[in-house]
Design an enzyme around this catalytic site. Structure first.
Site, PDB file in Angstrom:
ATOM      1  N   CYS A 349       0.825  -1.214   0.000  1.00 55.41           N
ATOM      2  CA  CYS A 349       0.000   0.000   0.000  1.00 55.41           C
ATOM      3  C   CYS A 349       0.855   1.258   0.000  1.00 55.41           C
ATOM      4  O   CYS A 349       1.363   1.667   1.056  1.00 55.41           O
ATOM      5  CB  CYS A 349      -0.937   0.000   1.213  1.00 55.41           C
ATOM      6  SG  CYS A 349      -2.041   1.432   1.240  1.00 55.41           S
ATOM      7  N   CYS A 352      -0.662   4.090   2.307  1.00 54.22           N
ATOM      8  CA  CYS A 352      -0.529   3.871   3.744  1.00 54.22           C
ATOM      9  C   CYS A 352       0.911   4.034   4.207  1.00 54.22           C
ATOM     10  O   CYS A 352       1.193   4.732   5.184  1.00 54.22           O
ATOM     11  CB  CYS A 352      -1.009   2.469   4.111  1.00 54.22           C
ATOM     12  SG  CYS A 352      -2.720   2.115   3.659  1.00 54.22           S
ATOM     13  N   ASP A 353       1.835   3.340   3.527  1.00 54.13           N
ATOM     14  CA  ASP A 353       3.182   3.185   4.050  1.00 54.13           C
ATOM     15  C   ASP A 353       4.215   4.108   3.405  1.00 54.13           C
ATOM     16  O   ASP A 353       5.345   4.205   3.903  1.00 54.13           O
ATOM     17  CB  ASP A 353       3.630   1.727   3.863  1.00 54.13           C
ATOM     18  CG  ASP A 353       2.705   0.757   4.585  1.00 54.13           C
ATOM     19  OD1 ASP A 353       2.070   1.184   5.560  1.00 54.13           O
ATOM     20  OD2 ASP A 353       2.617  -0.412   4.171  1.00 54.13           O
TER      21      ASP A 353
END
Length: 526
Positions: A349, A352-353
């Site tokens: 992701c 997200c990351d």
């Protein structure tokens, strides 16, 4: 000067919601010398001005991390805490926490609420999150809700970008990462049901008992993504008894950042669309069962009989007709180091990351639309992005490839077969690949590897069911979305349709539901 975080639009939204607060709450905050502290103080003071039920005060001894704040129900031990400034995707978590601590009723299943209230133990949770992470709010809101229901549960949501030293010390390379009482508890999207199942050793047995006691449905829909949601609504509108069961409501839609091709909705985000699916399903008489993964299927022994779907070791549900809509999951490389360094540099992701790799070099595996979009997103955050594509050319749309050419810190390597992800025992330090044009082995020094090579259908659970699958493991269906087993239909990304899109999945779900309805009307009852 502090930023004006609460703009007119957000102020208006909050102003419409704060009348729901029925109990006095206090915003207790601790600050340091960073500009973020000024911003936080301004935000909390602006919120306090919206209601006479809200007060704000500074207490630098109240929190170890700074800037931080707690939302405290006055005269009680109910509170939740944020370390950082919960804007972006986490603004909804802030609003919900204000309402729940402020006495607004919690909208969860009654049995689930009782399970949380009855948890015996002292639980100190810390969630490391990113403001760009779509999965983080689910975890933050779940734990905040649990903390409001049970004062023995405490939770602090930590914005990783403001506490980089702590993130590095704990080696957090994926969000959300959850700690319980100082030890790593889990990672990734986690619901209240998931937390209860892990904390309450007896919950699985009670859930199995509840499933086994349910009467047979006329139609059971397995999977709660776009196809499953559409199928359940179409069945319900035909007046049939219908169950809708799955692991997580929304499925892969929850992992999708920007959606711009859902007809009639010019632009939306995955979690928002998934919530709207769930709201729509909630308007019908549909028995929704969450956080349950199917583990097996025993088809009816005769036409018109009951099909049995297995969950866990000893739970089952039965129905005259089934719609299987279990979707798909990220495809993995299957190379050495991939599992060893998962969430320690190997991730799926970018939204997200990505912020956790600020200033570092990363690789994206896959040159399709998802891979190139990931590279473009990451390029604005990380030092450098290298895209590795197995084929002779990337498969992404021309407009995306043009943007790549215009982005200075993205390189693309084609005809590259990733052979190993390497690390130092703790984190990813690089990867090895083979140049397929000359079989030469090469390596890259990267801190992160984002895998974007497509999806694999969630059909492993079908085992010896007798359903026909193609060589990709996808369910083979006809023009009515019927499988080769009478009374069993399938729709969405778990099937052998050539294109995997939300609108296609929803249409297929509706088609499968109508097929299942027709089957229940015409098939003899065994």
């Amino acid at each position: 000067m502090a930023k004006q975080l609460l703009d007119d639009n957000l102020r208006k939204q909050l102003g419409q919601l704060v009348p729901r607060i029925t109990k006095d709450i206090e915003l207790v905050y601790s600050l340091d010398e960073r500009s973020a502290s000024e911003d936080l103080e301004k935000l909390l003071q602006d919120i306090a001005e919206l209601s006479d039920k809200i007060t704000a005060r500074r207490d630098d001894d109240a929190h170890e991390r700074k800037p931080s704040f707690s939302i405290v129900r006055t005269g009680s031990d109910i509170s939740v805490a944020f370390a950082g400034i919960p804007m972006g995707h986490e603004f909804s978590s802030l609003v919900l926490a204000l309402l729940q601590v402020g006495g607004n009723p919690i909208k969860e299943d009654k049995d689930l609420i009782e399970q949380v209230e009855n948890l015996d133990g002292d639980y100190e949770f810390v969630t490391y999150m990113s403001l760009t992470c779509q999965n983080c709010p689910t975890v933050v809101q779940a734990l905040n809700t649990m903390a409001v229901l049970n004062p023995r549960i405490k939770h602090t949501a930590v914005e990783g970008s403001l506490f980089q030293d702590e993130v590095n010390e704990n080696n957090v390379l994926a969000v959300p990462t959850i700690y319980l009482n100082g030890e790593e508890f889990g990672q990734g999207r986690t619901t209240i049901e998931d937390f209860v199942r892990k904390l309450d050793s007896g919950s699985a047995a009670r859930e199995a008992k509840k499933l086994n006691e349910k009467d047979a449905y006329e139609v059971l829909v397995v999977g709660q993504g776009p196809a499953g949601a559409a199928a359940s609504i179409y069945v319900a509108r035909k007046g049939l008894s219908v169950g809708l069961i799955g692991e997580r409501f929304g499925g892969q839609v929850l992992d999708t950042n920007s959606i711009e091709n859902f007809i009639s909705v010019p632009s939306t985000e995955g979690p928002k669309l998934a919530a709207e699916f769930e709201e729509h399903v909630g308007q019908y008489d549909i028995d929704v069962v969450k956080a349950q993964a199917a583990t097996g299927l025993t088809p009816a022994t005769e036409e018109g009989g009951l099909h049995t779907v297995h969950f866990g070791d000893d739970a089952t549900l039965r129905a005259r007709a089934l719609v299987i809509a279990t979707g798909a999951q990220w495809r993995t490389l299957g190379v050495p180091g991939e599992e060893e360094y998962r969430n320690k540099g190997v991730t799926f992701c970018p939204h997200c990351d990505g912020p956790l790799f600020k200033g570092k070099s990363v690789a994206v595996i896959g040159g399709g639309n998802s891979g190139i979009e990931a590279a473009l997103d990451l390029a604005g955050v990380v030092k450098h992005v290298t895209v590795l594509e197995f084929g002779e050319a990337c498969r992404a749309d021309d407009i995306l490839m043009q943007r790549v050419e215009e982005t200075a810190n993205i390189d693309v390597i084609t005809s590259a077969a990733t052979t190993e992800i390497v690390g130092d025992g703790k984190n990813v330090t690089g990867l090895n690949y083979t140049d397929r044009t000359n079989d030469e082995s090469k390596s890259l020094d990267v801190a992160g590897v984002f895998i974007q090579i497509g999806l694999v259908p969630n059909t492993q659970w079908l085992g010896e069911s007798g359903l026909e699958l193609n060589k990709m493991g996808e369910i083979v269906v006809d023009e009515h979305n019927a499988t080769n087993v009478p009374g069993v239909y399938a729709a969405g990304d778990c099937t052998a349709v050539p294109f995997k899109q939300i609108v296609i999945a929803q249409g297929a779900g509706a088609n499968a539901a109508l097929g299942a309805w027709q089957y229940t009307v015409t098939a003899p009852k065994a």
